[in-house]
Design a protein around this motif. Sequence first.
Motif, mmCIF file in Angstrom:
data_model
loop_
_atom_site.group_PDB
_atom_site.id
_atom_site.type_symbol
_atom_site.label_atom_id
_atom_site.label_comp_id
_atom_site.label_asym_id
_atom_site.label_seq_id
_atom_site.Cartn_x
_atom_site.Cartn_y
_atom_site.Cartn_z
ATOM 1 N N GLN A 32 0.848 -1.184 0.000
ATOM 2 C CA GLN A 32 0.000 0.000 0.000
ATOM 3 C C GLN A 32 0.888 1.241 0.000
ATOM 4 O O GLN A 32 1.823 1.339 0.805
ATOM 5 N N ILE A 33 0.596 2.181 -0.889
ATOM 6 C CA ILE A 33 1.423 3.371 -1.057
ATOM 7 C C ILE A 33 0.535 4.609 -1.031
ATOM 8 O O ILE A 33 -0.518 4.638 -1.674
ATOM 9 N N SER A 34 0.954 5.621 -0.310
ATOM 10 C CA SER A 34 0.280 6.917 -0.393
ATOM 11 C C SER A 34 1.328 8.026 -0.419
ATOM 12 O O SER A 34 2.421 7.887 0.137
ATOM 13 N N VAL A 35 0.979 9.113 -1.100
ATOM 14 C CA VAL A 35 1.870 10.270 -1.209
ATOM 15 C C VAL A 35 1.464 11.270 -0.134
ATOM 16 O O VAL A 35 0.345 11.787 -0.140
ATOM 17 N N LEU A 36 2.374 11.539 0.792
ATOM 18 C CA LEU A 36 2.103 12.498 1.857
ATOM 19 C C LEU A 36 2.413 13.925 1.414
ATOM 20 O O LEU A 36 1.739 14.869 1.810
ATOM 21 N N LYS A 37 3.482 14.064 0.594
ATOM 22 C CA LYS A 37 3.846 15.349 0.002
ATOM 23 C C LYS A 37 4.177 15.107 -1.470
ATOM 24 O O LYS A 37 4.914 14.172 -1.790
ATOM 25 N N GLU A 38 3.645 15.942 -2.341
ATOM 26 C CA GLU A 38 3.875 15.806 -3.777
ATOM 27 C C GLU A 38 4.983 16.767 -4.189
ATOM 28 O O GLU A 38 4.839 17.984 -4.106
ATOM 29 N N GLY A 39 6.106 16.200 -4.646
ATOM 30 C CA GLY A 39 7.242 17.018 -5.038
ATOM 31 C C GLY A 39 7.093 17.612 -6.426
ATOM 32 O O GLY A 39 6.153 17.307 -7.159
ATOM 33 N N ASP A 40 8.070 18.438 -6.787
ATOM 34 C CA ASP A 40 8.032 19.140 -8.069
ATOM 35 C C ASP A 40 9.244 18.831 -8.942
ATOM 36 O O ASP A 40 9.492 19.498 -9.932
ATOM 37 N N GLY A 41 10.005 17.785 -8.569
ATOM 38 C CA GLY A 41 11.219 17.464 -9.302
ATOM 39 C C GLY A 41 11.026 16.348 -10.311
ATOM 40 O O GLY A 41 9.894 15.994 -10.658
ATOM 41 N N GLY A 42 12.149 15.802 -10.779
ATOM 42 C CA GLY A 42 12.117 14.726 -11.753
ATOM 43 C C GLY A 42 11.531 13.446 -11.184
ATOM 44 O O GLY A 42 11.359 13.300 -9.964
ATOM 45 N N THR A 43 11.222 12.510 -12.072
ATOM 46 C CA THR A 43 10.555 11.263 -11.688
ATOM 47 C C THR A 43 11.561 10.130 -11.559
ATOM 48 O O THR A 43 12.426 9.951 -12.408
ATOM 49 N N VAL A 44 11.429 9.350 -10.491
ATOM 50 C CA VAL A 44 12.285 8.184 -10.263
ATOM 51 C C VAL A 44 11.822 7.043 -11.167
ATOM 52 O O VAL A 44 10.634 6.719 -11.215
ATOM 53 N N THR A 45 12.757 6.441 -11.893
ATOM 54 C CA THR A 45 12.453 5.299 -12.750
ATOM 55 C C THR A 45 13.359 4.133 -12.388
ATOM 56 O O THR A 45 14.300 4.268 -11.603
ATOM 57 N N ALA A 46 13.080 2.966 -12.980
ATOM 58 C CA ALA A 46 13.814 1.744 -12.652
ATOM 59 C C ALA A 46 15.310 1.926 -12.900
ATOM 60 O O ALA A 46 15.724 2.452 -13.932
ATOM 61 N N GLY A 47 16.109 1.499 -11.933
ATOM 62 C CA GLY A 47 17.557 1.534 -12.068
ATOM 63 C C GLY A 47 18.204 2.828 -11.653
ATOM 64 O O GLY A 47 19.443 2.930 -11.639
ATOM 65 N N ASP A 48 17.406 3.854 -11.320
ATOM 66 C CA ASP A 48 17.973 5.121 -10.866
ATOM 67 C C ASP A 48 18.625 4.955 -9.497
ATOM 68 O O ASP A 48 18.441 3.942 -8.812
ATOM 69 N N THR A 49 19.368 5.974 -9.095
ATOM 70 C CA THR A 49 19.941 6.023 -7.752
ATOM 71 C C THR A 49 19.382 7.262 -7.062
ATOM 72 O O THR A 49 19.549 8.376 -7.552
ATOM 73 N N THR A 50 18.708 7.056 -5.943
ATOM 74 C CA THR A 50 17.960 8.119 -5.284
ATOM 75 C C THR A 50 18.583 8.466 -3.942
ATOM 76 O O THR A 50 18.909 7.578 -3.161
ATOM 77 N N LEU A 51 18.744 9.768 -3.701
ATOM 78 C CA LEU A 51 19.145 10.239 -2.374
ATOM 79 C C LEU A 51 17.874 10.402 -1.552
ATOM 80 O O LEU A 51 16.938 11.098 -1.978
ATOM 81 N N LEU A 52 17.828 9.769 -0.379
ATOM 82 C CA LEU A 52 16.580 9.766 0.381
ATOM 83 C C LEU A 52 16.819 9.701 1.880
ATOM 84 O O LEU A 52 17.888 9.315 2.354
ATOM 85 N N GLN A 53 15.789 10.117 2.592
ATOM 86 C CA GLN A 53 15.666 9.847 4.022
ATOM 87 C C GLN A 53 14.604 8.770 4.193
ATOM 88 O O GLN A 53 13.649 8.707 3.401
ATOM 89 N N TYR A 54 14.761 7.925 5.196
ATOM 90 C CA TYR A 54 13.739 6.908 5.444
ATOM 91 C C TYR A 54 13.573 6.701 6.945
ATOM 92 O O TYR A 54 14.492 6.911 7.732
ATOM 93 N N TYR A 55 12.365 6.288 7.307
ATOM 94 C CA TYR A 55 12.051 5.948 8.685
ATOM 95 C C TYR A 55 11.245 4.660 8.632
ATOM 96 O O TYR A 55 10.144 4.630 8.065
#
Length: 260
Positions: free
Chosen positions: A153-176
């Motif tokens: 189950q996935i929900s978007v809490l905040k909708e960003g305005d940047g580029g879109t993550v696709t398969a194989g990308d490398t993403t800088l992120l925070q996680y909890y």
Amino acid sequence: MDGSFGEISTATFEAGQTVDALERTVVTEGDGEEITDGDYVQYALSGYDAATGEKLGDVGYTADEMLPAPITSDSSLAPMFGCATVGSRLTVAIPGNDSASAQVYTVDVLGITPTEAWGTEQPAVEGMPAVTLADDGQPSVEVPDGDAPTEVQISVLKEGDGGTVTAGDTTLLQYYGVSWNTGESFDSSWANGAPISISGNTYVPGFIEALEGQKVGSQILVVIPPAQGYGEGEINEEDLVGQTLIFVIDILANQKAVAG
């Protein structure tokens, strides 16, 4: 410059001159924020052979080509960026060594990446865990009553305005991360002290599903059943087998996979 990033010499660079030490010149001083210890800096650069002036290449001028760099007082990039301001153009000369000749770089300081999601808040989805944010952006999660879901189950809490993550990308992120089964956090980049990136986003399947198709700047809430997490079986708190996992993910930046 307050010295927290160390001192470097400054000079005007010309092809053919000897580069004995790291040298930096501010060609154009930007009017943006000053880079400080702990910032994640967005930049682009062009490289040249110091002896011949031959151009070696460009990087960072295409969207999502390169992740921002963490700048700390002991990092190798600190002398390049320390105390520079956003919008500046720098020239940096680097001495050669046994395996490489001296090089000169034109560096454009493009921005400072926030360490928490900055997108527009979205309505909460009924039945999903409740998320509360501290002043610094760190989440806390309240697990709802009832049985854990059997599908991602996935929900978007905040909708960003940047580029879109696709398969194989490398993403800088925070996680909890929180266990649905125990209600306790089992891992967190916030607690570990810094955002993370793993080449190719090689996370568990449910985590990858939550990232792909989302925009930079977004905050995503995902609930991952064992089959899309660390595997089904008898619950084991040490390796998360058999547990339903909850993640709050802040997407800070993204680097596109190199084609071919």
